[in-house]
Write a protein that holds these residues in place. Structure first.
Motif, short mmCIF file in Angstrom:
data_model
loop_
_atom_site.label_atom_id
_atom_site.label_comp_id
_atom_site.label_asym_id
_atom_site.label_seq_id
_atom_site.Cartn_x
_atom_site.Cartn_y
_atom_site.Cartn_z
N LEU A 241 -7.63 -5.42 1.49
CA LEU A 241 -6.27 -5.84 1.15
C LEU A 241 -5.43 -6.14 2.39
O LEU A 241 -4.42 -6.83 2.29
CB LEU A 241 -5.58 -4.77 0.31
CG LEU A 241 -5.92 -4.78 -1.18
CD1 LEU A 241 -5.28 -3.59 -1.87
CD2 LEU A 241 -5.48 -6.08 -1.84
N ASP A 242 -5.82 -5.61 3.56
CA ASP A 242 -5.07 -5.96 4.77
C ASP A 242 -5.17 -7.46 5.04
O ASP A 242 -4.19 -8.11 5.44
CB ASP A 242 -5.54 -5.15 5.98
CG ASP A 242 -7.05 -5.14 6.16
OD1 ASP A 242 -7.78 -5.81 5.38
OD2 ASP A 242 -7.53 -4.46 7.09
N LEU A 243 -6.35 -8.04 4.78
CA LEU A 243 -6.52 -9.48 4.95
C LEU A 243 -5.69 -10.25 3.92
O LEU A 243 -5.09 -11.29 4.24
CB LEU A 243 -8.00 -9.86 4.79
CG LEU A 243 -8.97 -9.27 5.82
CD1 LEU A 243 -10.40 -9.61 5.43
CD2 LEU A 243 -8.66 -9.79 7.22
N VAL A 244 -5.65 -9.74 2.70
CA VAL A 244 -4.89 -10.41 1.64
C VAL A 244 -3.40 -10.41 1.98
O VAL A 244 -2.71 -11.42 1.83
CB VAL A 244 -5.14 -9.73 0.29
CG1 VAL A 244 -4.41 -10.48 -0.82
CG2 VAL A 244 -6.63 -9.66 -0.03
N ALA A 245 -2.91 -9.28 2.44
CA ALA A 245 -1.49 -9.19 2.78
C ALA A 245 -1.15 -10.15 3.92
O ALA A 245 -0.14 -10.86 3.86
CB ALA A 245 -1.15 -7.76 3.18
N GLY A 257 5.84 -10.52 -8.25
CA GLY A 257 4.71 -10.25 -9.13
C GLY A 257 3.51 -9.69 -8.39
O GLY A 257 3.60 -8.76 -7.58
N PHE A 258 2.35 -10.28 -8.69
CA PHE A 258 1.08 -9.80 -8.13
C PHE A 258 1.08 -9.88 -6.60
O PHE A 258 0.54 -8.99 -5.92
CB PHE A 258 -0.06 -10.63 -8.73
CG PHE A 258 -1.44 -10.20 -8.32
CD1 PHE A 258 -1.76 -8.86 -8.11
CD2 PHE A 258 -2.44 -11.15 -8.15
CE1 PHE A 258 -3.05 -8.48 -7.74
CE2 PHE A 258 -3.73 -10.77 -7.78
CZ PHE A 258 -4.02 -9.44 -7.57
N ASN A 259 1.68 -10.92 -6.04
CA ASN A 259 1.74 -11.04 -4.58
C ASN A 259 2.44 -9.84 -3.96
O ASN A 259 2.04 -9.35 -2.89
CB ASN A 259 2.48 -12.32 -4.17
CG ASN A 259 1.58 -13.52 -4.13
OD1 ASN A 259 0.37 -13.40 -4.16
ND2 ASN A 259 2.17 -14.71 -4.07
N ARG A 260 3.49 -9.38 -4.60
CA ARG A 260 4.23 -8.25 -4.04
C ARG A 260 3.36 -6.99 -4.04
O ARG A 260 3.38 -6.20 -3.09
CB ARG A 260 5.51 -8.03 -4.83
CG ARG A 260 6.44 -7.00 -4.22
CD ARG A 260 7.88 -7.17 -4.67
NE ARG A 260 8.65 -6.00 -4.31
CZ ARG A 260 8.92 -5.01 -5.15
NH1 ARG A 260 8.54 -5.08 -6.40
NH2 ARG A 260 9.61 -3.96 -4.75
N ALA A 261 2.57 -6.82 -5.09
CA ALA A 261 1.65 -5.68 -5.13
C ALA A 261 0.57 -5.81 -4.06
O ALA A 261 0.23 -4.82 -3.39
CB ALA A 261 1.02 -5.59 -6.52
N LEU A 262 0.03 -7.02 -3.89
CA LEU A 262 -1.00 -7.23 -2.87
C LEU A 262 -0.48 -6.89 -1.47
O LEU A 262 -1.18 -6.24 -0.67
CB LEU A 262 -1.47 -8.68 -2.90
CG LEU A 262 -2.31 -9.11 -4.11
CD1 LEU A 262 -2.51 -10.63 -4.10
CD2 LEU A 262 -3.66 -8.40 -4.12
N VAL A 263 0.73 -7.31 -1.17
CA VAL A 263 1.28 -7.07 0.17
C VAL A 263 1.67 -5.60 0.34
O VAL A 263 1.42 -5.00 1.39
CB VAL A 263 2.47 -8.01 0.44
CG1 VAL A 263 3.13 -7.66 1.77
CG2 VAL A 263 2.00 -9.46 0.46
N THR A 264 2.26 -5.02 -0.69
CA THR A 264 2.64 -3.60 -0.61
C THR A 264 1.43 -2.73 -0.31
O THR A 264 1.44 -1.88 0.59
CB THR A 264 3.28 -3.14 -1.93
OG1 THR A 264 4.48 -3.89 -2.15
CG2 THR A 264 3.64 -1.66 -1.88
N GLN A 265 0.36 -2.93 -1.07
CA GLN A 265 -0.84 -2.12 -0.88
C GLN A 265 -1.61 -2.54 0.38
O GLN A 265 -2.23 -1.72 1.04
CB GLN A 265 -1.74 -2.21 -2.12
CG GLN A 265 -1.06 -1.76 -3.41
CD GLN A 265 -0.46 -0.37 -3.32
OE1 GLN A 265 -1.05 0.55 -2.74
NE2 GLN A 265 0.73 -0.19 -3.88
N GLY A 266 -1.56 -3.83 0.70
CA GLY A 266 -2.23 -4.30 1.90
C GLY A 266 -1.64 -3.74 3.18
O GLY A 266 -2.36 -3.48 4.16
N VAL A 269 -3.19 -0.42 3.81
CA VAL A 269 -4.54 -0.54 4.38
C VAL A 269 -4.46 -0.93 5.84
O VAL A 269 -5.19 -0.39 6.69
CB VAL A 269 -5.36 -1.57 3.57
CG1 VAL A 269 -6.72 -1.79 4.21
CG2 VAL A 269 -5.53 -1.10 2.13
N MET A 270 -3.58 -1.86 6.17
CA MET A 270 -3.45 -2.32 7.55
C MET A 270 -3.02 -1.18 8.47
O MET A 270 -3.45 -1.10 9.63
CB MET A 270 -2.46 -3.48 7.63
CG MET A 270 -2.44 -4.17 8.98
SD MET A 270 -1.32 -5.61 9.02
CE MET A 270 -2.19 -6.73 7.93
N ALA A 271 -2.18 -0.30 7.97
CA ALA A 271 -1.71 0.83 8.79
C ALA A 271 -2.85 1.75 9.19
O ALA A 271 -2.77 2.44 10.21
CB ALA A 271 -0.64 1.62 8.03
#
Length: 588
Positions: A241-245, A257-266, A269-271
């Motif tokens: 998900l870091d790559l997705v974010a 929507g879904f993009n906000r969830a992808l970035v929030t969770q990504g 992962v990136m951290a």
């Protein structure tokens, strides 16, 4: 109750200030004064009955069933066949961040499944955008009879036909707008297909990396149903998900929507810094704290882009897929160097483009062309020009053969991608496509004027409507003392912020300017003081030669209201906050 904020009907930039939510709406909500996050969510269009889900955007709460999308199951089944048979697969990606992250995601996932997948990124200058027949045939001759294109391919009619004739199967994973007809790919997964069902089409704001993530989920589900994981561990797709974010933010996809969830969770992962390449890039960019969405957009994304713009196009994918810390550090430093080179090239082209834009007058779309401009920076320059002129802008780099490579950026309410597709179908372009806010094109030099006439005629009403609706939307009014780190921390839980989910904009004042000057090349820096005795720093980026910048530099002695985004400033001995200015208005 008036919707005009602070009674400002005409600011220094000539626009009214309005509340993001109507005053009557805010009054009727009966909110507690400290219910800040709720107010911010409601102001961004969240229905009251969806507040709980939106406070903590999770994949479980937002992720659609991948099978909603046309051709998704066919694409997943074919990839599952390749995994089970150990076939060679090549991921063909675009050379920008979205393309690099999409390619890296599928390469890493397939390798985790035991498949030695490779990546192919075309050279921007030598091969241009998207798959060519020659490239696909060459990949097939090298052993990969299955190619997955990511962030490109929706318009690759001839290239895919040539690949098919050579026995190469092609799966297209894209998000750019499609024409009425589609290329003859084995599968074409794209939420912006014109024949897509409504439940899938609502996800048309996904970046290509988001579509690739859904394909990854469909692939794992297919393999799971076939019993593939009976005797082996299933890869954790969530770890990618870091790559997705990164790809989502860098492609300026709407963070709803879904993009906000992808970035929030990504971001979580990136951290953890599990991706060796991303960790090396964070070090090269001197990011010592867990990155936020703005860091991905302004620090990490541009460095990955630099490889495709002015260096080797595959550097980004190599960085994001390597498992060697030494190689990662070397590529990250090279991308850092290329990013500095890109900035210098961009500055030179921007200066010439600004001069050339004077000939556009008040045309709805500013179209400028220049001989010898570097094609790798025209997209950034188009964005800068759009910001300066407050209308869509297209920048075209003409080569010595009379062919122009162009990139355009639009304003809210003006669909540039559809207009470019229409210009292509009218015979004005060699190639072209994109989405509402950004587009790319190839045009013969002798058709640039005709292209301008076509786009100006087609988009004039939309631009006029968008410009007429122009106003600055304010979320809150703070006393000068309220511009502090506590405010910055308090608003973070309503993020992440970005395109389509704007960071809260505050107005503050009245203030007097204590110090003013130009820093960097053209940023205006202020120290201001309020009637409450508080002082803070304010910066108006890239504004020294603009009306706003000149007014601020000469406003000593008069009181002002300021509007912008409050940001943490951790450079000093103790945390502080500064205001990134977007507008100002006289308070006396």
């Amino acid at each position: 109750m008036s919707d005009t904020a602070l009674g400002i009907t005409r600011s220094i930039l000539g626009q009214p200030w309005h509340w993001r939510r109507a005053s009557a709406d805010m009054a009727s909500e009966n909110l507690a004064p400290d219910d800040l996050v709720t107010q911010l969510l409601l102001a961004r269009g969240v229905p009251r009955d969806d507040l709980d889900r939106q406070r903590t955007p999770t994949l479980r709460g937002f992720m659609p069933d991948p099978s909603l999308f046309r051709d998704m199951d066919a694409a997943a089944a074919r990839l599952a066949d390749a995994v089970e048979k150990g076939e060679a697969v090549t991921i063909f990606g675009d050379y920008d961040v979205d393309g690099a992250t999409s390619a890296a995601l599928l390469v890493r996932l397939l390798r985790a499944l035991g498949l030695p997948a490779g990546a192919y990124i075309p050279d921007r200058l030598m091969e241009g955008y998207g798959p060519s027949g020659a490239a696909l045939v060459k990949i097939g001759e090298a052993g990969s009879k299955l190619v997955v294109t990511v962030d490109c391919g929706a318009q690759a009619f001839d290239a895919i036909a040539e690949a098919n004739a050579a026995g190469v199967e092609v799966i297209v994973v894209d998000h750019h707008q499609c024409a009425t007809s589609l290329p003859a790919a084995l599968a074409l997964v794209n939420p912006n297909r014109l024949d897509e069902e409504p439940d899938a089409a609502i996800h048309g704001n996904l970046a290509a990396v988001g579509v690739a993530f859904l394909l990854g989920a469909a692939l794992l589900r297919t393999l799971r149903a076939r019993g593939f994981f009976a005797n082996r561990d299933e890869p954790a797709l969530i770890d990618l998900l870091d790559l997705v974010a990164l790809g989502t933010v860098a492609d300026v996809a709407r963070l709803t929507g879904f993009n906000r969830a992808l970035v929030t969770q990504g971001l979580k992962v990136m951290a953890r810094r599990g991706n060796i390449g991303l960790a090396a890039l964070m070090d090269a960019a001197r990011l010592t704290k867990p990155p936020g969405a703005s860091d991905m957009g302004f620090a990490l994304g541009p460095r990955i882009n630099a490889g495709g713009r002015v260096g080797k196009s595959d550097l980004g994918v190599r960085l994001l897929t390597t498992g060697d810390p030494q190689e990662a550090a070397e590529i990250a430093q090279e991308l850092n160097r290329l990013n500095e080179e890109r900035r210098a090239i961009e500055a030179a082209v921007l200066e010439q483009a600004i001069d050339a834009s004077a000939a556009c007058g008040n045309a709805p779309v500013a179209i400028v062309a220049g001989q010898g401009w570097h094609p790798g920076v025209i997209g950034i320059v188009a964005g800068r020009l759009k910001e300066r002129l407050h209308r869509p802008a297209i920048v075209i780099a003409l080569d010595e053969d009379g062919v122009g490579k162009g990139s355009g950026r639009s304003i809210g309410g003006v669909d540039l991608g559809t207009a470019i597709l229409a210009a292509k179908e009218s015979g004005l372009l060699v190639a072209g496509g994109g989405h509402a806010m950004a587009a790319g094109l190839t045009v013969a030099a002798d058709k640039v004027d005709a292209l301008g006439a076509f786009l100006n005629d087609r988009l004039a009403a939309d631009v006029e409507r968008a410009s007429g609706d122009k106003s600055l939307l304010i979320d809150a009014v703070l006393a000068p003392r309220g511009i502090n780190p506590l405010w910055c921390d308090a608003i973070e839980s309503a993020g992440p912020y970005g395109a389509g989910w704007p960071a809260p904009r505050v107005a503050t004042g009245p203030v007097r300017i204590v110090e003013s000057g130009i820093v960097g090349t053209d940023h205006v820096r202020l120290i201001v003081s309020g009637d409450d005795g508080a002082r803070f720093k304010a910066v108006a980026f890239r504004s020294a030669e603009t009306e706003l910048g000149q007014t601020l530099l000469n406003a000593r002695g008069r009181k002002l209201w300021l509007a912008g985004r409050a940001k943490r400033d951790d450079w000093g001995s103790r945390p502080a906050a500064e205001l990134h200015l977007e507008d100002a208005a006289w308070a006396d």
